[in-house]
Motif scaffolding. Sequence first.
Motif, PDB file in Angstrom:
ATOM      1  N   PHE A  58       0.819  -1.211   0.000  1.00  0.00           N
ATOM      2  CA  PHE A  58       0.000   0.000   0.000  1.00  0.00           C
ATOM      3  C   PHE A  58       0.856   1.265   0.000  1.00  0.00           C
ATOM      4  O   PHE A  58       0.443   2.295  -0.514  1.00  0.00           O
ATOM      5  N   VAL A  59       2.046   1.189   0.604  1.00  0.00           N
ATOM      6  CA  VAL A  59       2.923   2.359   0.605  1.00  0.00           C
ATOM      7  C   VAL A  59       3.873   2.345  -0.592  1.00  0.00           C
ATOM      8  O   VAL A  59       4.249   3.404  -1.105  1.00  0.00           O
ATOM      9  N   LEU A  60       4.257   1.175  -1.059  1.00  0.00           N
ATOM     10  CA  LEU A  60       5.237   1.083  -2.156  1.00  0.00           C
ATOM     11  C   LEU A  60       4.598   1.210  -3.528  1.00  0.00           C
ATOM     12  O   LEU A  60       5.144   1.876  -4.417  1.00  0.00           O
ATOM     13  N   VAL A  61       3.438   0.560  -3.727  1.00  0.00           N
ATOM     14  CA  VAL A  61       2.820   0.525  -5.060  1.00  0.00           C
ATOM     15  C   VAL A  61       2.430   1.914  -5.573  1.00  0.00           C
ATOM     16  O   VAL A  61       2.745   2.256  -6.717  1.00  0.00           O
ATOM     17  N   PRO A  62       1.743   2.776  -4.766  1.00  0.00           N
ATOM     18  CA  PRO A  62       1.400   4.101  -5.289  1.00  0.00           C
ATOM     19  C   PRO A  62       2.612   4.934  -5.693  1.00  0.00           C
ATOM     20  O   PRO A  62       2.601   5.588  -6.743  1.00  0.00           O
ATOM     21  N   LEU A  63       3.681   4.905  -4.877  1.00  0.00           N
ATOM     22  CA  LEU A  63       4.883   5.676  -5.206  1.00  0.00           C
ATOM     23  C   LEU A  63       5.586   5.099  -6.435  1.00  0.00           C
ATOM     24  O   LEU A  63       6.028   5.843  -7.315  1.00  0.00           O
ATOM     25  N   TYR A  64       5.665   3.770  -6.499  1.00  0.00           N
ATOM     26  CA  TYR A  64       6.249   3.105  -7.675  1.00  0.00           C
ATOM     27  C   TYR A  64       5.475   3.473  -8.934  1.00  0.00           C
ATOM     28  O   TYR A  64       6.051   3.829  -9.969  1.00  0.00           O
ATOM     29  N   SER A  65       4.155   3.413  -8.853  1.00  0.00           N
ATOM     30  CA  SER A  65       3.305   3.682 -10.014  1.00  0.00           C
ATOM     31  C   SER A  65       3.400   5.147 -10.445  1.00  0.00           C
ATOM     32  O   SER A  65       3.490   5.453 -11.642  1.00  0.00           O
TER      33      SER A  65
END
Length: 478
Positions: free
Chosen positions: A321-328
């Motif tokens: 939830f914290v990594l995916v939005p920033l990665y995307s």
Amino acid sequence: QAFSNLVKSRFQKQQLGSARTIFFSTLLYSSILEGVAMLVAFCFVNKMSAFLHTSKALPFGIALFLPLLFLIPVNEVFRCYYQYYNRRLTVIVSRALGFFTTLVVGLCIYKPLKEYGQKVDALLKSDCMADLYASLTIPISLLAAQVLVCLVLLWMYLVYKPYMNKQIGHDLGRNKENVFSMLPIVAKAHVSANLHKISIYLLVLLAFVFCSFYNRRMLGTEEMNTSFGILAVVFGVTVLIPYFVTRAFSLKYVYRYRKMLKNEDMRSVKAYLWGRTHKYFIIAVALTIFFMVMSKSVIFILTGTTAKQYIIHMQILSLAFVLVPLYSLYNMFLSNIGKTKSLLIINYISLFASAIIMGILYNISAIGGYGISIGVIFYFLIAFICEFFVLERESGFNRNIMQLLVLPAVCAMVMGIILLLLNKAIGIASNRFVELLILLGLLVLCVVIYMVLLLVLRCVDEDELNGGFWGKIIYRLG
């Protein structure tokens, strides 16, 4: 997305004949690509079914999904083409029609399919065919909806054709392109626009393959299908939903970022990168803590079980939830400034590294299946770190790590401790609907607590929150 990137510039230059050529070329390209994909999938449908299930497999259940590979892209190309012709009502109506058709067909066929499965169970003296036949409701209803939408969109093309021909008749630019010469350009645009998605799908495939082997090794035949389904639900909720939601909400940020780069306003670019990262991290870190603490409730609501192994998978994957939005978000920024080659290298290095990590952890008996979830998290962690440094090198970045990362994380941890105590005091309800109401109530309470903490520690400013309708409401609640 690829078609939109190609056709948008033609419409802006009023080259409507060229836009129509791209439209036909994209339809041809989609038909070839998806037709081949369907044929290959049909050839291996029995093996796929046998791989996913150990008994009473229904290969035609998987086969019913395969025509969607063709129908959905074709429908999206039609919608995009109509949208540029200012026929947005057609696009909205087609989406509404697809949704209601899926709902109505699903409600109509669920009971007959389940009853037929019960008759098969009576003949075979089994107890699983009723649920398997009932599960066919999903592919059949989706397929019926997409077929109907495709027919409606084709009919609308015939209706709009005189209007389009009239518009093309006033086209000032001479169209020297033809359908076949555009195929390589469409293919290149397709690959460059979807590199990140291809790597995500490969990651999903890799995780599911490991899940299947793990289930075969650890579980009995009767438990395997249920276990695989629960893990798929957990993976979808924690990884795929945040990924696609972030991409949907990030488009306006990406266009604004690209405009700033064109104007060579590097000071604004740095501030904008910091602002978007700050905003995403504040939201994402709170969701991570919330789902970690409430993982037992979430699993119970979604699947009706409270088995420990699924809760641990959920807690590990909650880091997505914290990594995916920033990665995307960073993925979209880099792809829109032409760094597709860098993204290709980053995505596939991350995929290769996560495969190795999965393989190593999977074979450690103390970790076993949890290595799958850890490997997935490492994919996003490695990719995000690499994207951050590439973006920082290209555009610079305001480095205020305390306000960006540390203070929001502290606020989220304090919120998490309060939530944990409340959750322990309430416990798990016996009814899934009651548990959902409890979860929503705690979510609202967490928003208020979290916003108070953010404002007290000055992680966010009044101006930062008052930029939108929801921001104003959250600020006043805080």
